[in-house]
Design an enzyme around this catalytic site. Structure first.
Site, PDB file in Angstrom:
ATOM      1  N   ARG A  36      43.064  42.921  43.416  1.00  0.00           N
ATOM      2  CA  ARG A  36      42.423  42.025  44.383  1.00  0.00           C
ATOM      3  C   ARG A  36      42.471  40.616  43.824  1.00  0.00           C
ATOM      4  O   ARG A  36      42.385  40.405  42.611  1.00  0.00           O
ATOM      5  CB  ARG A  36      40.975  42.441  44.647  1.00  0.00           C
ATOM      6  CG  ARG A  36      40.842  43.742  45.394  1.00  0.00           C
ATOM      7  CD  ARG A  36      39.381  44.100  45.649  1.00  0.00           C
ATOM      8  NE  ARG A  36      38.883  43.513  46.886  1.00  0.00           N
ATOM      9  CZ  ARG A  36      37.875  42.673  46.984  1.00  0.00           C
ATOM     10  NH1 ARG A  36      37.250  42.231  45.901  1.00  0.00           N
ATOM     11  NH2 ARG A  36      37.464  42.236  48.162  1.00  0.00           N
ATOM     12  N   LYS A  67      35.298  37.478  38.652  1.00  0.00           N
ATOM     13  CA  LYS A  67      34.031  38.165  38.400  1.00  0.00           C
ATOM     14  C   LYS A  67      33.296  37.604  37.180  1.00  0.00           C
ATOM     15  O   LYS A  67      33.858  36.905  36.341  1.00  0.00           O
ATOM     16  CB  LYS A  67      34.258  39.668  38.284  1.00  0.00           C
ATOM     17  CG  LYS A  67      34.527  40.288  39.655  1.00  0.00           C
ATOM     18  CD  LYS A  67      34.492  41.782  39.675  1.00  0.00           C
ATOM     19  CE  LYS A  67      34.584  42.286  41.124  1.00  0.00           C
ATOM     20  NZ  LYS A  67      34.724  43.743  41.205  1.00  0.00           N
TER      21      LYS A  67
END
Length: 290
Positions: free
Chosen positions: A269, A229
């Site tokens: 994740r 991210k």
């Protein structure tokens, strides 16, 4: 109406999910042309299936298949297009023995994916985008990942305003947890996700990661989605402040996975499985030695 969630909660577990002696690794398959992490590398059905098979062989515990980008600014795709993208991938991976989660905010997509073999529903809107979602999850009796959400991708960053991000995210997750339980979903079906990067700045993400103990007090297992991210790209930025490319964030992603796993979160994740598996195994060894 206040719901006694704790009374319906199984002992540190989630209905029908395997119990492991380490943090679960959920691998990502984005069947989209505009994924932030791979730029659409696995948009074609055959490429997505092949990628998913590779993640399964690498040891992923769950494969999370999504057909609609949720990166900041992304628009929606029609439901029939989302279905066209995900159903053959879900079907093939499930037939190969993978535990597949469907990453969608639509009840109709979740239902079709579960019919095709998906075992888990991963809803980044926490049931807010489609009021029919909690009803379907309750009826299907499948595990439900409920994420903290403050609106669609086109406006999420405008909602990244908090007095105390940890307290407010915990309170809003509690509200959604009670709401979906009131709608018929059992608490022991639910995993909570604080939604790193969704209506949150880099500072907000780091604060949440530093205070996972507060979120754990909600009484449900946690899933952490930090892999590749933007806030990691900012952390690793080179001279001039340019963010590190997404595929150069995997070591930092694994570091976050290890730190989160060491606190006892249920799952993380990941875009790269071997690094993340090593990371959560290290965390498991550390916890076992404590």
């Amino acid at each position: 109406m206040q719901t006694n969630v704790e009374a319906q909660t199984a002992e540190n577990g989630v209905t029908t999910l395997p119990e492991l002696d380490r943090c679960v690794v959920m691998a990502v398959v984005n069947v989209t042309p505009d994924s932030f992490s791979d730029g659409g590398l696995f948009f074609e059905t055959k490429a997505a299936i092949a990628h998913g098979m590779g993640l399964l062989r690498a040891g992923a515990d769950i494969i999370d298949v999504g057909g609609e980008s949720t990166r900041p600014g992304a628009g929606r795709v029609p439901a029939d297009e989302e279905l066209r993208r995900v159903l053959p991938v879900v079907s093939e991976l499930s037939a190969a023995g993978a535990s597949v989660s469907i990453d969608t905010t639509r009840a109709c997509v979740a239902e079709a994916a579960v019919d095709a073999g998906a075992r888990i529903v991963n809803d980044v809107s926490g049931g807010l985008a489609d009021p029919l979602m909690p009803r379907f999850v309750a009826h299907a009796d499948v595990p439900y990942i409920l994420m903290h959400w403050r609106g669609p991708s086109t406006q999420m960053q405008r909602n990244a305003h908090y007095g105390d991000v940890v307290t407010e995210v915990a309170a809003e997750l509690q509200q959604r947890l009670c709401a979906v339980v009131d709608a018929g979903v059992r608490a022991d079906q639910i995993v909570l996700d604080p939604g790193l990067g969704f209506a949150k700045t880099a500072e907000h993400n780091w604060r949440l990661l530093a205070h996972l103990d507060v979120l754990k007090q909600l009484g449900r297992p946690l899933l952490i989605g930090a892999s590749r991210k933007s806030f990691l790209g900012e952390l690793l930025a080179g001279e001039g402040g340019a963010k590190t490319p997404t595929d150069e964030r995997d070591a930092a992603s694994a570091a976050v996975a290890a730190l989160a796993a060491a606190t006892g979160v249920w799952g993380v994740r990941a875009h790269t499985v071997p690094l993340t598996l090593d990371a959560v195994r290290v965390a498991a060894a550390l916890r076992a030695a404590a």
